[in-house]
Design a protein around this motif. Sequence first.
Motif, mmCIF file in Angstrom:
data_model
loop_
_atom_site.group_PDB
_atom_site.id
_atom_site.type_symbol
_atom_site.label_atom_id
_atom_site.label_comp_id
_atom_site.label_asym_id
_atom_site.label_seq_id
_atom_site.Cartn_x
_atom_site.Cartn_y
_atom_site.Cartn_z
ATOM 1 N N VAL A 165 45.392 15.844 17.701
ATOM 2 C CA VAL A 165 44.986 16.318 16.377
ATOM 3 C C VAL A 165 43.575 16.910 16.507
ATOM 4 O O VAL A 165 42.584 16.173 16.541
ATOM 5 C CB VAL A 165 44.999 15.190 15.330
ATOM 6 C CG1 VAL A 165 44.694 15.756 13.941
ATOM 7 C CG2 VAL A 165 46.334 14.450 15.327
ATOM 8 N N PRO A 166 43.443 18.227 16.601
ATOM 9 C CA PRO A 166 42.126 18.845 16.736
ATOM 10 C C PRO A 166 41.265 18.643 15.497
ATOM 11 O O PRO A 166 41.770 18.666 14.364
ATOM 12 C CB PRO A 166 42.445 20.322 16.951
ATOM 13 C CG PRO A 166 43.875 20.369 17.393
ATOM 14 C CD PRO A 166 44.525 19.225 16.688
ATOM 15 N N GLY A 167 39.958 18.437 15.708
ATOM 16 C CA GLY A 167 39.006 18.385 14.611
ATOM 17 C C GLY A 167 39.248 17.281 13.608
ATOM 18 O O GLY A 167 38.911 17.429 12.429
ATOM 19 N N TRP A 168 39.790 16.165 14.058
ATOM 20 C CA TRP A 168 40.136 15.083 13.126
ATOM 21 C C TRP A 168 38.895 14.430 12.517
ATOM 22 O O TRP A 168 38.884 14.057 11.350
ATOM 23 C CB TRP A 168 40.985 14.036 13.837
ATOM 24 C CG TRP A 168 41.555 12.991 12.930
ATOM 25 C CD1 TRP A 168 42.580 13.158 12.044
ATOM 26 C CD2 TRP A 168 41.130 11.630 12.810
ATOM 27 N NE1 TRP A 168 42.833 11.979 11.379
ATOM 28 C CE2 TRP A 168 41.958 11.017 11.838
ATOM 29 C CE3 TRP A 168 40.157 10.857 13.442
ATOM 30 C CZ2 TRP A 168 41.817 9.679 11.475
ATOM 31 C CZ3 TRP A 168 40.019 9.523 13.095
ATOM 32 C CH2 TRP A 168 40.842 8.951 12.113
ATOM 33 N N LEU A 169 37.843 14.295 13.299
ATOM 34 C CA LEU A 169 36.593 13.714 12.799
ATOM 35 C C LEU A 169 35.707 14.803 12.206
ATOM 36 O O LEU A 169 35.403 15.792 12.874
ATOM 37 C CB LEU A 169 35.831 13.008 13.927
ATOM 38 C CG LEU A 169 36.424 11.715 14.491
ATOM 39 C CD1 LEU A 169 35.675 11.327 15.758
ATOM 40 C CD2 LEU A 169 36.347 10.587 13.469
ATOM 41 N N SER A 170 35.267 14.617 10.977
ATOM 42 C CA SER A 170 34.325 15.552 10.365
ATOM 43 C C SER A 170 32.985 15.473 11.081
ATOM 44 O O SER A 170 32.701 14.502 11.806
ATOM 45 C CB SER A 170 34.138 15.223 8.886
ATOM 46 O OG SER A 170 33.483 13.958 8.753
ATOM 47 N N ALA A 171 32.143 16.486 10.869
ATOM 48 C CA ALA A 171 30.813 16.478 11.490
ATOM 49 C C ALA A 171 29.992 15.252 11.079
ATOM 50 O O ALA A 171 29.379 14.608 11.941
ATOM 51 C CB ALA A 171 30.071 17.772 11.153
ATOM 52 N N PRO A 172 29.953 14.853 9.792
ATOM 53 C CA PRO A 172 29.217 13.629 9.435
ATOM 54 C C PRO A 172 29.793 12.379 10.086
ATOM 55 O O PRO A 172 29.043 11.488 10.500
ATOM 56 C CB PRO A 172 29.348 13.583 7.906
ATOM 57 C CG PRO A 172 29.581 14.983 7.485
ATOM 58 C CD PRO A 172 30.401 15.582 8.581
ATOM 59 N N ARG A 173 31.126 12.306 10.197
ATOM 60 C CA ARG A 173 31.733 11.123 10.819
ATOM 61 C C ARG A 173 31.432 11.078 12.309
ATOM 62 O O ARG A 173 31.244 10.004 12.892
ATOM 63 C CB ARG A 173 33.252 11.109 10.573
ATOM 64 C CG ARG A 173 33.870 9.721 10.754
ATOM 65 C CD ARG A 173 33.288 8.785 9.701
ATOM 66 N NE ARG A 173 33.536 7.385 9.973
ATOM 67 C CZ ARG A 173 34.546 6.681 9.463
ATOM 68 N NH1 ARG A 173 35.427 7.276 8.692
ATOM 69 N NH2 ARG A 173 34.665 5.409 9.723
ATOM 70 N N GLN A 174 31.383 12.236 12.960
ATOM 71 C CA GLN A 174 30.994 12.277 14.367
ATOM 72 C C GLN A 174 29.578 11.737 14.547
ATOM 73 O O GLN A 174 29.295 10.975 15.472
ATOM 74 C CB GLN A 174 31.078 13.707 14.895
ATOM 75 C CG GLN A 174 32.489 14.252 15.026
ATOM 76 C CD GLN A 174 32.493 15.663 15.572
ATOM 77 O OE1 GLN A 174 31.941 15.935 16.646
ATOM 78 N NE2 GLN A 174 33.106 16.589 14.841
ATOM 79 N N ARG A 175 28.696 12.126 13.652
ATOM 80 C CA ARG A 175 27.307 11.678 13.716
ATOM 81 C C ARG A 175 27.220 10.164 13.544
ATOM 82 O O ARG A 175 26.493 9.479 14.277
ATOM 83 C CB ARG A 175 26.520 12.381 12.608
ATOM 84 C CG ARG A 175 25.066 12.039 12.525
ATOM 85 C CD ARG A 175 24.275 12.733 13.612
ATOM 86 N NE ARG A 175 23.597 11.779 14.458
ATOM 87 C CZ ARG A 175 22.874 12.095 15.528
ATOM 88 N NH1 ARG A 175 22.754 13.349 15.893
ATOM 89 N NH2 ARG A 175 22.284 11.171 16.244
#
Length: 215
Positions: free
Chosen positions: A20-30
């Motif tokens: 699943v590409p891009g499953w984590l949003s940028a804030p969640r990655q942070r």
Amino acid sequence: MEDELFPRACAQVAPGAVHVPGWLSAPRQRELLDACRQWARPPAGLRTVRTPGGTMTARQVCLGWHWYPYAYARTVVDGDHSPVKPFPAWLGALGRSAVTDALGPEAASGLSYDIALINFYDADARMGMHRDADERSDAPVVSLSLGDTCVFRFGNTETRTKPYTDVELRSGDLFVFGGASRLAYHGVPRVRPGTGPAELGLTGRLNITLRVSGR
């Protein structure tokens, strides 16, 4: 530009194995990166793993249960002997959400994740073909990627060699494998340095793997 025009699609790589590409949003990655940096601190922090076949180039920290070749313990038996850091409930909830989105709600029913293996890859790190076979549960494995892109090689359940499929895992991507693919061989033949999102502030790659111990 190509990625903006043609978003990567969710793909079944093998029966029970889904990217699943891009499953984590940028804030969640942070948020996940910040948590990983705390977990990597001693005691029971980031360590070099030595196996009977040699020294792993990816360094590792564990939550919930401490993995060492080829078993689990409650202390870092091959390191500083400290108690393993606890596995947080929110990470288990993230794992169940991942399985729901990748394999459907029935696959996530009753799952109780209690292990996280967090591997840090620098530019030269690799991971040989192996199976996640030390758990007593056949629950799906959840893999989350942060930072640099890697080539993730997903194989078959019988041999470390072909047939296999190479998948590009980028920061924020999810890969789940269970069912018929739960014991498939897999590895990371290379990392592509400098390909992670600059705004994340991570040099290298982090892989957060969630498992159910069955213990």
